[in-house]
Design a protein around this motif. Structure first.
Motif, PDB file in Angstrom:
ATOM      1  N   ASN A 107       0.806  -1.219   0.000  1.00  0.00           N
ATOM      2  CA  ASN A 107       0.000   0.000   0.000  1.00  0.00           C
ATOM      3  C   ASN A 107       0.839   1.269   0.000  1.00  0.00           C
ATOM      4  N   SER A 108       2.122   1.153   0.326  1.00  0.00           N
ATOM      5  CA  SER A 108       2.989   2.332   0.317  1.00  0.00           C
ATOM      6  C   SER A 108       3.525   2.639  -1.076  1.00  0.00           C
ATOM      7  N   LYS A 109       3.279   1.738  -2.030  1.00  0.00           N
ATOM      8  CA  LYS A 109       3.774   1.885  -3.397  1.00  0.00           C
ATOM      9  C   LYS A 109       2.619   2.218  -4.340  1.00  0.00           C
ATOM     10  N   PRO A 110       2.923   2.663  -5.580  1.00  0.00           N
ATOM     11  CA  PRO A 110       1.859   2.831  -6.569  1.00  0.00           C
ATOM     12  C   PRO A 110       1.081   1.530  -6.746  1.00  0.00           C
ATOM     13  N   LYS A 111      -0.210   1.626  -6.950  1.00  0.00           N
ATOM     14  CA  LYS A 111      -1.060   0.431  -7.027  1.00  0.00           C
ATOM     15  C   LYS A 111      -0.630  -0.461  -8.195  1.00  0.00           C
ATOM     16  N   PRO A 112      -0.366  -1.742  -7.939  1.00  0.00           N
ATOM     17  CA  PRO A 112       0.152  -2.634  -8.980  1.00  0.00           C
ATOM     18  C   PRO A 112      -0.928  -3.069  -9.974  1.00  0.00           C
ATOM     19  N   LEU A 113      -0.476  -3.377 -11.187  1.00  0.00           N
ATOM     20  CA  LEU A 113      -1.387  -3.903 -12.194  1.00  0.00           C
ATOM     21  C   LEU A 113      -1.865  -5.301 -11.814  1.00  0.00           C
ATOM     22  N   ALA A 114      -1.011  -6.073 -11.163  1.00  0.00           N
ATOM     23  CA  ALA A 114      -1.373  -7.432 -10.749  1.00  0.00           C
ATOM     24  C   ALA A 114      -0.787  -7.727  -9.376  1.00  0.00           C
ATOM     25  N   LEU A 115      -1.494  -8.560  -8.630  1.00  0.00           N
ATOM     26  CA  LEU A 115      -1.021  -9.013  -7.322  1.00  0.00           C
ATOM     27  C   LEU A 115      -1.166 -10.525  -7.273  1.00  0.00           C
ATOM     28  N   TYR A 116      -0.137 -11.213  -6.772  1.00  0.00           N
ATOM     29  CA  TYR A 116      -0.166 -12.672  -6.696  1.00  0.00           C
ATOM     30  C   TYR A 116       0.011 -13.099  -5.248  1.00  0.00           C
ATOM     31  N   TRP A 117      -0.873 -13.959  -4.803  1.00  0.00           N
ATOM     32  CA  TRP A 117      -0.805 -14.486  -3.430  1.00  0.00           C
ATOM     33  C   TRP A 117      -0.633 -15.991  -3.501  1.00  0.00           C
ATOM     34  N   PHE A 118       0.292 -16.516  -2.703  1.00  0.00           N
ATOM     35  CA  PHE A 118       0.540 -17.959  -2.647  1.00  0.00           C
ATOM     36  C   PHE A 118       0.380 -18.449  -1.213  1.00  0.00           C
ATOM     37  N   GLY A 119      -0.301 -19.546  -1.044  1.00  0.00           N
ATOM     38  CA  GLY A 119      -0.446 -20.113   0.281  1.00  0.00           C
ATOM     39  C   GLY A 119      -1.710 -20.928   0.429  1.00  0.00           C
ATOM     40  N   LYS A 120      -1.945 -21.434   1.650  1.00  0.00           N
ATOM     41  CA  LYS A 120      -3.138 -22.233   1.953  1.00  0.00           C
ATOM     42  C   LYS A 120      -3.999 -21.597   3.042  1.00  0.00           C
ATOM     43  N   ASP A 121      -3.479 -20.573   3.682  1.00  0.00           N
ATOM     44  CA  ASP A 121      -4.190 -19.924   4.784  1.00  0.00           C
ATOM     45  C   ASP A 121      -5.245 -18.975   4.222  1.00  0.00           C
ATOM     46  N   LYS A 122      -6.504 -19.388   4.232  1.00  0.00           N
ATOM     47  CA  LYS A 122      -7.580 -18.604   3.649  1.00  0.00           C
ATOM     48  C   LYS A 122      -7.797 -17.281   4.395  1.00  0.00           C
ATOM     49  N   LYS A 123      -7.605 -17.299   5.695  1.00  0.00           N
ATOM     50  CA  LYS A 123      -7.763 -16.071   6.472  1.00  0.00           C
ATOM     51  C   LYS A 123      -6.713 -15.045   6.059  1.00  0.00           C
ATOM     52  N   ASN A 124      -5.495 -15.521   5.895  1.00  0.00           N
ATOM     53  CA  ASN A 124      -4.414 -14.653   5.440  1.00  0.00           C
ATOM     54  C   ASN A 124      -4.709 -14.121   4.041  1.00  0.00           C
ATOM     55  N   MET A 125      -5.188 -14.989   3.175  1.00  0.00           N
ATOM     56  CA  MET A 125      -5.502 -14.592   1.810  1.00  0.00           C
ATOM     57  C   MET A 125      -6.564 -13.499   1.788  1.00  0.00           C
ATOM     58  N   LYS A 126      -7.642 -13.687   2.558  1.00  0.00           N
ATOM     59  CA  LYS A 126      -8.721 -12.707   2.574  1.00  0.00           C
ATOM     60  C   LYS A 126      -8.239 -11.366   3.130  1.00  0.00           C
ATOM     61  N   GLN A 127      -7.340 -11.426   4.102  1.00  0.00           N
ATOM     62  CA  GLN A 127      -6.810 -10.178   4.660  1.00  0.00           C
ATOM     63  C   GLN A 127      -6.042  -9.404   3.595  1.00  0.00           C
ATOM     64  N   VAL A 128      -5.211 -10.104   2.836  1.00  0.00           N
ATOM     65  CA  VAL A 128      -4.442  -9.447   1.781  1.00  0.00           C
ATOM     66  C   VAL A 128      -5.367  -8.888   0.705  1.00  0.00           C
ATOM     67  N   LEU A 129      -6.355  -9.671   0.294  1.00  0.00           N
ATOM     68  CA  LEU A 129      -7.275  -9.222  -0.757  1.00  0.00           C
ATOM     69  C   LEU A 129      -8.119  -8.041  -0.299  1.00  0.00           C
ATOM     70  N   ASN A 130      -8.552  -8.054   0.958  1.00  0.00           N
ATOM     71  CA  ASN A 130      -9.423  -6.993   1.466  1.00  0.00           C
ATOM     72  C   ASN A 130      -8.680  -5.693   1.737  1.00  0.00           C
ATOM     73  N   GLU A 131      -7.390  -5.787   2.037  1.00  0.00           N
ATOM     74  CA  GLU A 131      -6.666  -4.604   2.498  1.00  0.00           C
ATOM     75  C   GLU A 131      -5.670  -4.050   1.482  1.00  0.00           C
ATOM     76  N   THR A 132      -5.667  -4.590   0.265  1.00  0.00           N
ATOM     77  CA  THR A 132      -4.819  -4.051  -0.798  1.00  0.00           C
ATOM     78  C   THR A 132      -5.674  -3.753  -2.026  1.00  0.00           C
ATOM     79  N   ARG A 133      -5.146  -2.918  -2.904  1.00  0.00           N
ATOM     80  CA  ARG A 133      -5.815  -2.619  -4.173  1.00  0.00           C
ATOM     81  C   ARG A 133      -4.845  -2.908  -5.305  1.00  0.00           C
ATOM     82  N   SER A 134      -5.355  -3.546  -6.345  1.00  0.00           N
ATOM     83  CA  SER A 134      -4.531  -3.860  -7.513  1.00  0.00           C
ATOM     84  C   SER A 134      -5.444  -4.018  -8.713  1.00  0.00           C
ATOM     85  N   GLY A 135      -4.836  -4.042  -9.905  1.00  0.00           N
ATOM     86  CA  GLY A 135      -5.636  -4.213 -11.101  1.00  0.00           C
ATOM     87  C   GLY A 135      -6.328  -5.560 -11.145  1.00  0.00           C
TER      88      GLY A 135
END
Length: 213
Positions: A107-135
């Motif tokens: 969030n401190s950088k210009p909003k990215p065109l794409a964001l990639y998340w890797f993992g199995k922790d769904k709670k962690n995934m939802k937190q990243v998706l809900n609290e960041t903005r990307s294309g």
């Protein structure tokens, strides 16, 4: 990633690169000399600022290829490789304390065109998706959201505005002409359009203002 996971991640990255490019002839290079010089400049700039190069292949082309896939660690924030499009086999690795720190970094950088998340922790995934903005976002892979025709593809902020693909593309490249027809209240010439905002102001307008308060 967290700092304690960096060594393990690099080992996995080297294993994956070695398996994928076990045949050196299947590894392509820069499209032209200008692209090659750009990649080299990004690496040299990072090294000059204190970064370290980690080769990803243990069977280098020994000069047969102009550029080998590599990772960069200990990359300082001001390095160009963290601020410019790479479009090449260079992976800068940035370590963080936890998920909250990673979100703050994005969030401190210009909003990215794409964001990639890797993992199995769904709670962690939802937190990243809900609290960041990307294309757009692909989970547990890269690029594939671009290939889905029914998903709008585009950026936000510095990465671009608007999107295309499917109906989103039709809407983006179509002009929606706004038309508003003014009619009086109950067919009467009363409170018609901007009429109440124009002088002279009588008792009805004074009453309306008091009512709106």
């Amino acid at each position: 990633m967290e700092a304690g996971q960096q060594d393990e991640f690099i080992q996995e990255l080297q294993s994956a690169a070695q398996m994928q490019f076990s045949n050196p002839e299947e590894l392509t290079g820069p499209i032209d000399e200008k692209q090659l010089q750009y990649w080299q400049h990004l690496v040299d700039d990072a090294l000059d600022r204190g970064a370290k190069v980690i080769p990803l292949l243990n069977n280098p082309g020994a000069g047969a290829r102009p550029f080998e896939p590599l990772a960069l660690i200990n990359v300082p924030p001001e390095a160009r490789v963290l601020h410019e499009e790479i479009f090449g086999p260079i992976l800068p690795i940035v370590t963080i304390a936890n998920t909250a720190a990673a979100i703050a970094y994005v969030n401190s950088k210009p909003k990215p065109l794409a964001l990639y998340w890797f993992g199995k922790d769904k709670k962690n995934m939802k937190q990243v998706l809900n609290e960041t903005r990307s294309g757009g976002v692909t989970i547990n892979d890269t690029l594939l959201h671009i290939a889905i025709e029914h998903l709008p593809f585009g950026g936000v902020g510095a990465s671009g505005m608007g999107s295309y693909h499917g109906k989103a593309g039709f809407d983006t490249f179509s002009h929606q002409k706004s038309i508003f027809e003014v009619r009086g209240l109950f067919g009467l010439n009363l409170f018609n359009g901007t009429q109440i905002a124009r002088p002279p102001y009588g008792k009805k307008i004074a009453w309306l203002i008091r009512y709106l308060k």
